[in-house]
Design a protein around this motif. Sequence first.
Motif, mmCIF file in Angstrom:
data_model
loop_
_atom_site.group_PDB
_atom_site.id
_atom_site.type_symbol
_atom_site.label_atom_id
_atom_site.label_comp_id
_atom_site.label_asym_id
_atom_site.label_seq_id
_atom_site.Cartn_x
_atom_site.Cartn_y
_atom_site.Cartn_z
ATOM 1 N N UNK A 162 0.598 -1.221 0.033
ATOM 2 C CA UNK A 162 -0.110 -0.003 0.154
ATOM 3 C C UNK A 162 0.765 1.397 0.079
ATOM 4 N N UNK A 163 0.313 2.369 -0.373
ATOM 5 C CA UNK A 163 0.932 3.867 -0.444
ATOM 6 C C UNK A 163 0.135 4.662 0.205
ATOM 7 N N UNK A 164 0.460 5.729 0.734
ATOM 8 C CA UNK A 164 -0.224 6.669 1.365
ATOM 9 C C UNK A 164 -1.100 6.261 2.618
ATOM 10 N N UNK A 178 3.655 11.732 3.131
ATOM 11 C CA UNK A 178 4.045 10.171 3.045
ATOM 12 C C UNK A 178 2.776 9.625 3.207
ATOM 13 N N UNK A 179 1.754 9.979 4.215
ATOM 14 C CA UNK A 179 0.707 9.259 4.752
ATOM 15 C C UNK A 179 -0.577 9.857 4.194
ATOM 16 N N UNK A 180 -0.433 11.031 4.149
ATOM 17 C CA UNK A 180 -1.635 11.938 3.863
ATOM 18 C C UNK A 180 -2.007 12.414 2.404
ATOM 19 N N UNK A 181 -0.845 12.116 1.601
ATOM 20 C CA UNK A 181 -0.876 12.590 0.175
ATOM 21 C C UNK A 181 -0.950 14.106 -0.040
ATOM 22 N N UNK A 191 6.180 12.775 -6.495
ATOM 23 C CA UNK A 191 5.039 13.080 -6.982
ATOM 24 C C UNK A 191 4.436 14.205 -6.184
ATOM 25 N N UNK A 192 4.749 14.522 -4.875
ATOM 26 C CA UNK A 192 3.956 15.587 -4.298
ATOM 27 C C UNK A 192 4.462 16.763 -4.319
ATOM 28 N N UNK A 193 5.757 16.911 -5.284
ATOM 29 C CA UNK A 193 6.275 18.303 -5.740
ATOM 30 C C UNK A 193 5.851 18.655 -7.012
ATOM 31 N N UNK A 194 5.106 17.865 -7.846
ATOM 32 C CA UNK A 194 4.569 18.243 -9.262
ATOM 33 C C UNK A 194 3.615 19.337 -9.172
ATOM 34 N N UNK A 195 3.672 20.415 -9.821
ATOM 35 C CA UNK A 195 2.612 21.575 -9.505
ATOM 36 C C UNK A 195 1.507 21.193 -10.550
ATOM 37 N N UNK A 224 0.652 7.085 -9.071
ATOM 38 C CA UNK A 224 -0.549 6.732 -8.248
ATOM 39 C C UNK A 224 -0.672 7.810 -7.394
ATOM 40 N N UNK A 225 0.341 8.490 -6.641
ATOM 41 C CA UNK A 225 0.355 9.253 -5.763
ATOM 42 C C UNK A 225 -0.341 10.654 -6.370
#
Length: 262
Positions: free
Chosen positions: A9-11, A247-250, A34-38, A57-58
């Motif tokens: 699993x992720x996130x 990492x957990x909340x996306x 993935x979190x940094x892509x605007x 996915x993220x």
Amino acid sequence: MSPAVTDDALLGGRLRYRQFLDGYRTGIEPVLLAAAVPARAGQSVLEAGCGAGAALLCLSSRVPGVIAHGIEADAETLEVARWNMRSNGFDARLHQAVLPRLPADGLPDGPDPRQPGRASFDHILCNPPWHRGNATASPVPKRDLARRAAGGLLGEWIAVLAPLLVPGGSFSLILPAALHAEACAALLRGGLVGGIALVPFWPRVGRPAKIVLLQGRRGSRAPSTILPGLLLHEPGGVYSADAERILRDGAALELQRWSPGR
């Protein structure tokens, strides 16, 4: 017989994620990337070397409606990525190719009139192989393909991928701190990508960053910057609150909130 896979699993369990039991095992890097892509809904993104699809996915989870594309060298890994996207209810257009060669089945043409017949993406993201070609090879071929590359390959990837961006489109990479100078030089070469922001990921207070994020814009002439970075772990080894949100909340890694003048 197909290689064995594990159901992970992720996130924090929000995303189902299947990956090979033996081979490259996903860490936190694609989640941070993935979190940094605007990206915004309706925009197109391309991940080079998408592996089993963790970053796509993220990103698809954080930005519903993003148009996701991926390139992966290994056919079996690509099938796992397709399963991961489908099983989480996301669509992605995934292609097999060994970069720096682009997919033989082609990428979709974009709207940029200055690049007729060329794909045009709003964002490109990349978690390239980290180890030099003369490093010790892994006995597991899939792990070796994901982690080890010939010298100069990073620059070749960037030279092929950056022209696929629309003007002002973002190019994001996560890579070892030791490779940041090589990556910056490749991004800046010929005015391809400028305005590069470097974000260090500090493992703990007082420890040097082992991994960094680089993000620039196609054709930007803005100066490069080094941003404060993200602390990953608190004393005792637990993730920091900021790291947990990603990492957990996306949550997004909002580079602009750290930019000069903010």
